[in-house]
Design an enzyme around this catalytic site. Structure first.
Site, PDB file in Angstrom:
ATOM      1  CG  PHE A 150      46.809  55.464  31.784  1.00 38.76           C
ATOM      2  CD1 PHE A 150      46.351  56.775  31.857  1.00 38.76           C
ATOM      3  CD2 PHE A 150      46.268  54.637  30.810  1.00 38.76           C
ATOM      4  CE1 PHE A 150      45.366  57.242  30.988  1.00 38.76           C
ATOM      5  CE2 PHE A 150      45.295  55.088  29.937  1.00 38.76           C
ATOM      6  CZ  PHE A 150      44.845  56.392  30.028  1.00 38.76           C
ATOM      7  CE  LYS A 174      52.323  46.048  35.940  1.00 39.19           C
ATOM      8  NZ  LYS A 174      52.216  47.268  35.064  1.00 39.19           N
ATOM      9  CD  GLU A 177      53.278  49.550  31.303  1.00 38.88           C
ATOM     10  OE1 GLU A 177      52.522  49.451  32.285  1.00 38.88           O
ATOM     11  OE2 GLU A 177      53.145  48.875  30.271  1.00 38.88           O
ATOM     12  CB  SER A 227      41.887  47.825  28.553  1.00 41.30           C
ATOM     13  OG  SER A 227      42.952  46.897  28.448  1.00 41.30           O
ATOM     14  CB  CYS A 282      36.453  52.799  34.220  1.00 42.60           C
ATOM     15  SG  CYS A 282      36.099  52.960  35.967  1.00 42.60           S
ATOM     16  CD  GLU A 384      37.209  52.144  28.052  1.00 44.33           C
ATOM     17  OE1 GLU A 384      38.022  51.231  27.832  1.00 44.33           O
ATOM     18  OE2 GLU A 384      36.889  52.505  29.193  1.00 44.33           O
TER      19      GLU A 384
HETATM   20  P1  NAD Z   1      45.686  48.462  30.333  1.00 43.90           P
HETATM   21  O1  NAD Z   1      44.788  47.291  30.323  1.00 43.90           O
HETATM   22  O2  NAD Z   1      46.449  48.792  29.112  1.00 43.90           O
HETATM   23  O3  NAD Z   1      46.781  48.301  31.506  1.00 43.90           O
HETATM   24  C1  NAD Z   1      46.415  47.968  32.823  1.00 43.90           C
HETATM   25  C2  NAD Z   1      47.553  47.190  33.453  1.00 43.90           C
HETATM   26  O4  NAD Z   1      47.774  45.994  32.709  1.00 43.90           O
HETATM   27  C3  NAD Z   1      48.868  47.952  33.494  1.00 43.90           C
HETATM   28  O5  NAD Z   1      49.483  47.736  34.731  1.00 43.90           O
HETATM   29  C4  NAD Z   1      49.660  47.323  32.352  1.00 43.90           C
HETATM   30  O6  NAD Z   1      51.050  47.315  32.609  1.00 43.90           O
HETATM   31  C5  NAD Z   1      49.123  45.915  32.277  1.00 43.90           C
HETATM   32  N1  NAD Z   1      49.139  45.387  30.923  1.00 43.90           N
HETATM   33  C6  NAD Z   1      48.959  46.084  29.771  1.00 43.90           C
HETATM   34  N2  NAD Z   1      49.040  45.257  28.706  1.00 43.90           N
HETATM   35  C7  NAD Z   1      49.268  44.012  29.187  1.00 43.90           C
HETATM   36  C8  NAD Z   1      49.427  42.733  28.589  1.00 43.90           C
HETATM   37  N3  NAD Z   1      49.382  42.574  27.269  1.00 43.90           N
HETATM   38  N4  NAD Z   1      49.635  41.674  29.392  1.00 43.90           N
HETATM   39  C9  NAD Z   1      49.674  41.820  30.729  1.00 43.90           C
HETATM   40  N5  NAD Z   1      49.535  43.017  31.347  1.00 43.90           N
HETATM   41  C10 NAD Z   1      49.326  44.102  30.601  1.00 43.90           C
HETATM   42  O7  NAD Z   1      44.796  49.709  30.812  1.00 43.90           O
HETATM   43  P2  NAD Z   1      45.203  51.245  30.855  1.00 43.90           P
HETATM   44  O8  NAD Z   1      45.264  51.763  29.467  1.00 43.90           O
HETATM   45  O9  NAD Z   1      46.367  51.458  31.757  1.00 43.90           O
HETATM   46  O10 NAD Z   1      43.934  51.849  31.605  1.00 43.90           O
HETATM   47  C11 NAD Z   1      42.768  52.261  30.953  1.00 43.90           C
HETATM   48  C12 NAD Z   1      41.706  51.179  30.979  1.00 43.90           C
HETATM   49  O11 NAD Z   1      41.395  50.831  32.322  1.00 43.90           O
HETATM   50  C13 NAD Z   1      40.380  51.649  30.379  1.00 43.90           C
HETATM   51  O12 NAD Z   1      39.860  50.602  29.588  1.00 43.90           O
HETATM   52  C14 NAD Z   1      39.502  51.899  31.586  1.00 43.90           C
HETATM   53  O13 NAD Z   1      38.122  51.795  31.354  1.00 43.90           O
HETATM   54  C15 NAD Z   1      39.987  50.839  32.506  1.00 43.90           C
HETATM   55  N6  NAD Z   1      39.653  51.150  33.899  1.00 43.90           N
HETATM   56  C16 NAD Z   1      38.670  50.409  34.492  1.00 43.90           C
HETATM   57  C17 NAD Z   1      38.292  50.700  35.779  1.00 43.90           C
HETATM   58  C18 NAD Z   1      37.200  49.902  36.439  1.00 43.90           C
HETATM   59  O14 NAD Z   1      37.114  49.942  37.655  1.00 43.90           O
HETATM   60  N7  NAD Z   1      36.384  49.165  35.694  1.00 43.90           N
HETATM   61  C19 NAD Z   1      38.925  51.734  36.496  1.00 43.90           C
HETATM   62  C20 NAD Z   1      39.944  52.447  35.868  1.00 43.90           C
HETATM   63  C21 NAD Z   1      40.298  52.137  34.556  1.00 43.90           C
END
Ligand code: NAD
Length: 494
Positions: A150, A174, A177, A227, A282, A384
């Site tokens: 997000f 994808k 959401e 994450s 991140c 985090e």
């Molecule tokens: P998230 O892991 O909750 O979601 C990321 C994606 O995974 C979304 O598209 C979501 O729909 C999907 N997803 C969520 N739960 C899932 C599940 N149980 N099974 C399958 N798919 C699932 O992350 P977020 O909250 O949207 O984003 C924040 C996180 O992203 C933070 O931890 C941040 O550090 C990380 N991030 C990392 C980088 C990097 O390059 N290392 C860059 C940006 C963000």
């Protein structure tokens, strides 16, 4: 206000299937602004089939012609820059300046993709054995997938599909959401740029859509950003199903402040690193490691800077310094981590918990917060937080600071503020992180360099962006050829 449309994009058609969805908020106001359809196997199958059907013709399109689509796309993104910024701000809560910055970073990835004819050059050596020549050819994989978080609704998708598609692959995105509308707008512009139908597709949804993508036999490669627990899940499940996977995870980034650091510049950079994008990055600087006298020099100014940050809605002309966090639930998580920190003995020296925003009382706000006296065993030191919170840990010397940074399970970014080249060199060589800043608070890499997270911040081999992304999105064929009737020496003799 009517809800904004949030269609899927499959085989060049914008579709609104009658399936349940999840609310998309404007975090500045707390209002629901759209419903994101929760796609599953049916929608994913349709998108992957469309991408697979479009692949042969796109693979056979000369790289210069593919690049031309991205030159046009670049122009369109620039022409629609303001609308993109507004969309990002409205669904994510970034300030206009932050949204602009993030879309510029994304635009640079489109510019990188415009160079695809030279980026795809192979190696070549004549006469590797008598009369035998050898050439490498970089070929696309097929259907590639992007699953995005997000916190950067436009930039992170742009890290992925321009390069993947320019390499000759087709793509299914994808998006998160929580922020699907920026991806829809980016898709509309790509359609206007003249990309053939089916080369780029969007499916919306959460876990069901992700699982269908991870296990689909026709998907060849998966790029993920999100994450750490989900990144690990994506890597394990995707590779188990035979896919190439690059999965970026979460982070906990340390910023070392040496006693000789320039106070004004350091405070400015610490505040930007910790509170920019409301800490939802991140590469956010989440812990300052103040070495020796640095704490006494820097902390009073840092507290002043944090208290001066004006928080407010980002969806109107008057812009605040910092916007909201993504949801009410996320705000409550940040507040609860701070309460735990206090219980465990940390001291909140700039307190953003009680922030009131009269112009938007239902928005999801937390003010800039600085927590002193954080110890390694505290929850705040381990989790985090992903909010506008800066931990401060006091260190005796540089060795102790490096040791503290290196015990982290993550390995995304780290930075040092100092005027001492020797200390900077020591730090850059010894710190366990993939992206390192010297007097740069957020050393996030630009399009031409890989985004090199380590350890629990990345699962895979080839990172997103730069040359590594070209390798990720292609497979190499090495051709050895010989033409009978004499080796190369005979030709020269004639
Ligand atoms: P998230 O892991 O909750 O979601 C990321 C994606 O995974 C979304 O598209 C979501 O729909 C999907 N997803 C969520 N739960 C899932 C599940 N149980 N099974 C399958 N798919 C699932 O992350 P977020 O909250 O949207 O984003 C924040 C996180 O992203 C933070 O931890 C941040 O550090 C990380 N991030 C990392 C980088 C990097 O390059 N290392 C860059 C940006 C963000």
């Amino acid at each position: 206000m009517p809800l904004s449309p949030c269609p899927l994009y499959i085989a060049g058609e914008w579709l609104t299937p009658k399936i349940p969805g999840t609310p998309v908020f404007n975090p500045s106001t707390g209002d629901v602004i759209a419903e994101c359809p929760a796609g599953g196997t049916t929608e994913v199958n349709a998108a992957v089939e469309a991408a697979q059907a479009a692949f042969p013709a796109w693979r056979d399109t000369p790289p210069v012609e593919r690049a031309r689509v991205f030159f046009k796309y670049r122009q369109l993104v620039e022409a629609n820059f303001d609308q993109l910024c507004q969309t990002v701000s409205r669904e994510h809560g970034k300030t206009n300046a932050e949204a602009r910055g993030s879309i510029f970073r994304g635009l640079e990835n489109i510019e990188y993709a415009c160079g695809i004819p030279t980026l795809l050059f192979g190696d070549s050596l004549r006469n590797i054995a008598r009369g035998v020549d050898c050439d490498t050819i970089n070929l696309p994989l097929g259907v590639c997938v992007g699953i995005t978080p997000f916190n950067f609704p436009a930039m992170v998708p742009l890290w992925m599909y321009p390069t993947a598609i320019a390499c000759g692959n087709t793509f299914v995105l994808k998006p998160s959401e929580k922020v699907p509308l920026s991806a829809v707008l980016l898709g509309q512009l790509l359609e206007q740029a003249g990309l053939p139908k089916g080369v780029f597709n969007i499916v919306h949804g959460g876990r069901a859509a992700v699982d269908a993508l991870l296990t689909h036999p026709k998907v060849r490669a998966i790029s993920f950003v999100g994450s750490t627990p989900i990144a690990k899940y994506i890597y394990d499940t995707g590779t188990k199903h035979g896919k190439r996977v690059q999965a970026n995870g979460g982070a906990k980034n340390y910023i070392v402040v040496m006693p000789d650091a320039d106070v004004g510049k350091t405070v400015e950079n610490l505040a930007t690193a910790a509170f920019g994008c409301a800490g939802e990055r991140c590469m956010a600087g989440s812990t300052a490691l103040a070495v020796g006298a640095a704490a006494d020099r820097v902390l009073p100014e840092l507290v002043k800077a944090a208290n001066a940050i004006k928080v407010g809605p980002t969806d109107r002309a008057a812009q605040p310094d910092m916007g909201p966090v993504i949801t009410g639930q996320h705000r409550d998580r940040v507040l609860s981590l701070l309460a735990t920190g206090e219980k465990e003995g940390a001291k909140i020296i700039a307190d953003g918990r009680g922030v009131k925003v009269a112009a938007a009382p239902k928005g999801f706000y937390v003010g800039a917060t600085v927590v002193d006296g954080v110890q390694n065993n505290m929850t705040l030191a381990k989790e985090e937080v992903f909010g506008p919170v800066l931990n401060v840990m006091r260190m005796d010397d540089l060795d102790a600071a490096i040791e503290q940074a290196n015990q982290s399970a993550f390995g995304n970014g780290a930075a040092i503020f100092t005027n001492n080249g020797r200390a900077a060199r020591e730090f850059t060589m010894r710190v366990k992180a993939g992206m390192v800043g010297v007097n740069v608070g957020v050393p996030a890499t630009m399009a031409m360099f890989p985004f090199t997270g380590w350890d629990d911040s990345f699962y895979g081999d080839l990172h997103i962006q730069g040359k590594e992304s070209i390798q990720f999105y292609t497979q190499q064929k090495v051709v050895s050829s010989r033409w009978f009737g004499g080796d190369v020496g005979d030709v020269w003799k004639k």
